[in-house]
Design a protein around this motif. Structure first.
Motif, mmCIF file in Angstrom:
data_model
loop_
_atom_site.group_PDB
_atom_site.id
_atom_site.type_symbol
_atom_site.label_atom_id
_atom_site.label_comp_id
_atom_site.label_asym_id
_atom_site.label_seq_id
_atom_site.Cartn_x
_atom_site.Cartn_y
_atom_site.Cartn_z
ATOM 1 N N TYR A 91 77.339 90.084 39.508
ATOM 2 C CA TYR A 91 76.501 88.888 39.438
ATOM 3 C C TYR A 91 76.060 88.411 40.823
ATOM 4 O O TYR A 91 75.187 87.552 40.929
ATOM 5 C CB TYR A 91 77.261 87.753 38.743
ATOM 6 C CG TYR A 91 77.649 88.084 37.319
ATOM 7 C CD1 TYR A 91 76.741 87.924 36.265
ATOM 8 C CD2 TYR A 91 78.912 88.581 37.016
ATOM 9 C CE1 TYR A 91 77.093 88.238 34.966
ATOM 10 C CE2 TYR A 91 79.274 88.893 35.714
ATOM 11 C CZ TYR A 91 78.357 88.724 34.694
ATOM 12 O OH TYR A 91 78.711 89.030 33.404
ATOM 13 N N LEU A 92 76.657 88.935 41.853
ATOM 14 C CA LEU A 92 76.384 88.481 43.219
ATOM 15 C C LEU A 92 75.362 89.391 43.887
ATOM 16 O O LEU A 92 75.643 90.061 44.869
ATOM 17 C CB LEU A 92 77.682 88.434 44.029
ATOM 18 C CG LEU A 92 78.735 87.445 43.515
ATOM 19 C CD1 LEU A 92 80.062 87.645 44.248
ATOM 20 C CD2 LEU A 92 78.245 86.008 43.685
ATOM 21 N N THR A 157 75.909 79.063 41.907
ATOM 22 C CA THR A 157 75.011 78.808 40.770
ATOM 23 C C THR A 157 74.806 80.024 39.881
ATOM 24 O O THR A 157 73.978 79.995 38.979
ATOM 25 C CB THR A 157 73.643 78.311 41.268
ATOM 26 O OG1 THR A 157 73.083 79.272 42.185
ATOM 27 C CG2 THR A 157 73.778 76.973 41.984
ATOM 28 N N CYS A 158 75.558 81.087 40.107
ATOM 29 C CA CYS A 158 75.448 82.283 39.272
ATOM 30 C C CYS A 158 75.748 81.957 37.803
ATOM 31 O O CYS A 158 76.629 81.155 37.502
ATOM 32 C CB CYS A 158 76.428 83.355 39.751
ATOM 33 S SG CYS A 158 75.771 84.423 41.028
ATOM 34 N N LYS A 159 75.026 82.634 36.926
ATOM 35 C CA LYS A 159 75.254 82.474 35.496
ATOM 36 C C LYS A 159 75.531 83.832 34.860
ATOM 37 O O LYS A 159 75.095 84.864 35.355
ATOM 38 C CB LYS A 159 74.036 81.821 34.829
ATOM 39 C CG LYS A 159 73.772 80.402 35.313
ATOM 40 C CD LYS A 159 72.575 79.790 34.609
ATOM 41 C CE LYS A 159 72.339 78.364 35.091
ATOM 42 N NZ LYS A 159 71.171 77.754 34.420
ATOM 43 N N ASN A 162 75.122 85.100 29.049
ATOM 44 C CA ASN A 162 74.783 84.088 28.051
ATOM 45 C C ASN A 162 74.159 82.838 28.661
ATOM 46 O O ASN A 162 73.905 81.860 27.964
ATOM 47 C CB ASN A 162 76.019 83.699 27.239
ATOM 48 C CG ASN A 162 77.133 83.121 28.112
ATOM 49 O OD1 ASN A 162 76.974 83.011 29.337
ATOM 50 N ND2 ASN A 162 78.248 82.753 27.494
ATOM 51 N N GLY A 163 73.939 82.855 29.973
ATOM 52 C CA GLY A 163 73.327 81.715 30.635
ATOM 53 C C GLY A 163 74.292 80.639 31.065
ATOM 54 O O GLY A 163 73.890 79.635 31.656
ATOM 55 N N LEU A 197 84.692 81.658 36.139
ATOM 56 C CA LEU A 197 84.899 81.400 34.717
ATOM 57 C C LEU A 197 84.509 82.604 33.874
ATOM 58 O O LEU A 197 84.139 82.460 32.715
ATOM 59 C CB LEU A 197 84.067 80.171 34.281
ATOM 60 C CG LEU A 197 84.380 78.873 35.032
ATOM 61 C CD1 LEU A 197 83.442 77.765 34.579
ATOM 62 C CD2 LEU A 197 85.825 78.459 34.811
ATOM 63 N N LEU A 198 84.601 83.777 34.452
ATOM 64 C CA LEU A 198 84.316 84.990 33.687
ATOM 65 C C LEU A 198 85.234 85.066 32.463
ATOM 66 O O LEU A 198 86.429 84.778 32.560
ATOM 67 C CB LEU A 198 84.548 86.237 34.540
ATOM 68 C CG LEU A 198 83.421 86.696 35.461
ATOM 69 C CD1 LEU A 198 83.890 87.854 36.312
ATOM 70 C CD2 LEU A 198 82.195 87.095 34.656
#
Length: 399
Positions: A91-92, A157-159, A162-163, A197-198
């Motif tokens: 995600y990074l 701010t990564c999502k 599922n957003g 929060l993965l």
């Protein structure tokens, strides 16, 4: 088809192959001979990603064996932690954050491949400036700070797919994690100790500071909840040191007994609990001093230590290193905006080229003052391996 070979026995050894790519140990790297295998078999080595005909680029390869006869459960949790780090890294995807590629599992051995960042860490640049006897410029500090703040904003701010926000907090921001590239760009490395929060993320065995205690926020040192503003505090400490060579947690001029007298009964109990946790987690000996200082420094201390700085760097750092998170910047984006505005207000363009020029001048001055320096061996290669206290123990939690 993936294949694996046993490392460390012949020159030019291939660690493993995956598809058309192979990963070859860089035996010319000066750190290869210094790197030892951990007690559970973890290794971190410099390597080349290559095809059959040529080397493509330099990388870092970490590996963990499939089993351990002594501590199989501990090793299994370490492997899970390394997998989660690699998963989080997908995600990074940001130009100023070092990438992790993988994971790859070959014949049971888990491999994590990451970028080998070229350049010099802020830790080494601090040494250069001290040897030269001259601070790095406010422009340099504003530029580096803005680049790091931008990288932090991207991470914070990564999502997920599922957003939903991933709630990433770096938790180990310090001068050894920030690199100036050969072209003057800034790279933030090593999210190995990040909170997120993965789904399936697991809790650490102890509620303890996760990074270098000298750069941890007060809430991290006192085993309280951390959030993105904790990273901003750490960034403030880095910029303060970069600009003044001073540190808010330094207690050379303070007596611990005097600081303890300022604590309320409740605060004293919290400091004691945090010190016990630090001892159980086998943190460095200076952790206890950092905990005490984090619990006792005042707004007046912040104003005093930042007083030598010129505006706007002074006001920005002051806001970053407030003890109460509510008194800091609300987001890394706000920090970046103020740092870039401060840089623009100087009236002279300052970017990668100017940063590199300044570093070269600093290196030249350092060499003249203390003898010629050899090439730096800075590398994320020396980032901490997965330690026992980082191991996740409960499903569904947040470390």
């Amino acid at each position: 088809m993936a294949t694996s070979r046993q490392p460390w026995n012949v020159p030019g050894v291939i660690l493993f192959s995956h598809g058309d790519l192979s990963y070859e140990v860089d035996l010319s790297h000066p750190l290869v001979e210094e790197l030892a295998q951990s007690r559970l078999g973890e290794r971190t080595v410099p390597a080349f990603e290559r095809t059959e005909k040529k080397r493509l680029r330099e990388v870092i390869v970490r590996s963990l064996p499939p089993t351990s006869s002594d501590e199989p459960e501990t090793l299994a949790r370490m492997r899970a932690r390394l997998r989660e780090e690699a998963h989080l890294a997908t995600y990074l995807q940001y130009p100023r954050i070092a990438r992790i590629l993988g994971p790859y599992e070959v014949h049971g051995v888990l491999y994590i491949v990451s970028d080998r960042v070229e350049g010099t860490s802020l830790n080494t640049l601090l040494t250069y400036s001290q040897m030269r006897g001259k601070f790095l410029s406010p422009a340099f500090c504003l530029y580096v700070g803005a680049e790091v703040a931008g990288a932090l904003h991207n991470a914070h701010t990564c999502k997920g797919e599922n957003g939903a926000p991933l709630g990433i907090v770096h938790r180990d921001l310090n001068p050894a994690r920030i690199f100036l590239e050969p072209e003057g760009g800034v790279i933030l490395t090593d999210f190995a100790r990040a909170r997120s929060l993965l789904p399936g993320r697991v809790a650490t065995t102890l509620p303890r500071p996760q990074g270098d205690v000298f750069y941890c926020s007060p809430e991290a040192l006192l085993c309280e909840e951390t959030d993105p503003r904790s990273d901003l505090f750490s960034l403030g400490l880095v910029l303060l040191e970069l600009a003044t060579w001073r540190h808010l947690y330094s207690m050379a001029h303070l007596r611990p007994s005097d600081l303890e007298k300022t604590l309320t009964k409740k605060a004293k109990a919290q400091v004691l609990d945090a010190a016990i946790t630090a001892m159980e987690a086998e943190l460095p000996g200076h952790a206890e001093d950092c905990i005490l200082r984090a619990a006792t420094f005042t707004r007046q201390d912040v104003d005093e230590i930042t007083e030598p700085l010129a505006h706007p760097l002074r006001s920005i750092i002051r806001k970053l290193i407030q003890r109460n998170p509510e008194d800091r910047y609300p987001s890394a984006a706000d920090v970046e905006a103020d740092l870039r505005a401060g840089l623009a207000a100087l009236g002279t363009p300052y970017g990668p080229k100017e940063a590199l020029d300044e570093v070269l001048i600093s290196l030249t001055g350092a060499s003249m003052n203390r003898g010629v320096l050899g090439p730096t061996t800075d590398s994320p290669l020396l980032a901490d391996m997965v330690a026992d206290e980082d191991i996740l123990t409960e499903r569904g939690g947040t470390p």
